[in-house]
Design an enzyme around this catalytic site. Structure first.
Site, mmCIF file in Angstrom:
data_model
loop_
_atom_site.group_PDB
_atom_site.id
_atom_site.type_symbol
_atom_site.label_atom_id
_atom_site.label_comp_id
_atom_site.label_asym_id
_atom_site.label_seq_id
_atom_site.Cartn_x
_atom_site.Cartn_y
_atom_site.Cartn_z
ATOM 1 C CG MET A 45 3.207 -3.816 -1.400
ATOM 2 S SD MET A 45 2.012 -3.586 -2.750
ATOM 3 C CE MET A 45 1.122 -4.693 -2.274
ATOM 4 N N GLY A 46 4.362 -4.372 3.341
ATOM 5 C CA GLY A 46 4.050 -4.383 4.592
ATOM 6 C C GLY A 46 2.921 -5.228 4.975
ATOM 7 C CG HIS B 267 5.919 -10.084 4.179
ATOM 8 N ND1 HIS B 267 4.657 -10.208 4.718
ATOM 9 C CD2 HIS B 267 5.969 -9.609 3.006
ATOM 10 C CE1 HIS B 267 3.798 -9.602 3.648
ATOM 11 N NE2 HIS B 267 4.674 -9.222 2.626
ATOM 12 C CD GLN C 89 2.587 -3.461 -6.397
ATOM 13 O OE1 GLN C 89 3.680 -3.093 -6.467
ATOM 14 N NE2 GLN C 89 2.255 -4.761 -5.900
ATOM 15 C CB SER D 132 -0.670 -8.649 3.029
ATOM 16 O OG SER D 132 0.667 -8.686 3.395
#
Ligand code: AMP
Length: 300
Positions: free
Chosen positions: A39-40, A46, A70, A195
């Protein structure tokens, strides 16, 4: 011989047909296709997945998509960080071949009606606290798999229940993708990278260390002879529950294949925790292996 990152060209796609063409060309060249769904707001967790993909695949695709289905209605969809330029720079630095960064309408046209639900497993633990979450995850991951048609897909152990659900979905629906699960990357103080850690104030960040601390404690205690699971869980829950600003959602010791709670030590166990620190929801886990114990179940 892998091509060094600096001579690779990163391409960015928003369009399904365009990325499909690029991937089809790579496949015709005999390249193994790896995908890292994210999702960046990329962090070292990541990046470890991207590096694992880079090591095994000749064509690496990173998908960056904050998947609306989600997120629950009260969750952080609108404030979720989206530093796309920095993410693309990181992908370029790591020698990624293609970033897929679709618009929400590309993935979910207004008349979208088809969802994937991995029953039972999706309702436990994370699913109980985030109704509909795994339906959204399974649906978007299957869509990304049918768009990219990767040979291999990389997920983090950090989202333990998620990787289990994706594995089950692939098995149940005969999805021909090999799955790799990479270890949790932590900050030096033990906090699992996420994140969402950017939401934490300095004092909340300090409080959040109780999650990894309690898991470390549980892991150590499980290695002791005649470990008592009920007693260990009780102490762990007290540790987390008594930390200032932290609200425990669940903390369990479970079978890593079924996520059923266990009361007796077994060969493979997973310790799962979820808590709110202020308004930020954090999850963490640790896998414990006691090789001297008989096999109850096996992680495929
Ligand atoms: P997200 O962007 O949060 O959807 O995560 C994308 C992928 O990165 C998922 O497979 C996560 O499990 C994985 N991931 C997230 N945090 C970590 C971490 N700290 N260590 C390893 N993998 C992670």
């Amino acid at each position: 011989m892998p091509v060094p990152a600096e001579v690779r060209e990163l391409s960015i796609y928003e369009d399904v047909t365009e990325i499909r063409h690029a991937i089809a060309a790579a496949r015709r060249d005999g390249k193994r296709i790896g995908v890292v769904p994210t999702m960046g707001a990329l962090h070292a967790g990541h990046l470890s997945l991207i590096e694992a993909a880079r090591a095994e695949c000749e064509f690496v695709v990173v998908t960056i998509f904050v998947n609306p289905t989600q997120f629950g209605p009260q969750e952080d969809l609108s404030r979720y960080p989206r530093p796309i330029a920095a993410d693309v720079d990181e992908c370029r630095r790591l020698g990624v071949d293609a970033v897929f960064h679709p618009q929400a309408e590309t993935i979910y046209p207004s008349d979208f009606k088809t969802f994937v639900n991995v029953e039972d497993l999706s309702n436990k633990w994370e699913g109980a606290f985030r109704p509909g979450h795994f339906r959204g995850v399974a649906t978007v991951v299957l869509k990304l798999f049918t768009i990219v048609q990767p040979d291999v897909a990389y997920f983090g152990q950090k989202d333990f229940q998620q990787q289990l659900i994706i594995k089950r979905m692939c098995r149940d629906l005969n999805v021909p993708v090999e799955l790799r699960v990479c270890p949790i990357v932590r900050d030096t103080d033990g906090l699992a990278l996420s994140s969402r850690n950017v939401y934490l104030s300095p004092s909340e960040r300090n409080s959040s260390l109780v999650l990894s601390r309690s898991l470390l404690f549980g892991e150590k205690e499980l290695h002791a002879p005649e470990a008592n699971i009920t007693a260990i869980v009780k102490v762990m829950r007290e540790m987390v529950g008594s930390e200032k600003g932290v609200t425990l959602e669940y903390l369990i010791i479970a079978d890593p294949n079924t996520l059923e709670e266990i009361t007796e030590p077994q060969r493979q166990m997973v310790l799962l925790v979820a808590a709110r620190v202020g308004t930020t929801r954090l999850i963490d886990n640790v896998l414990v292996l006691l090789p001297h114990l008989a096999e109850h179940s096996r992680i495929e």
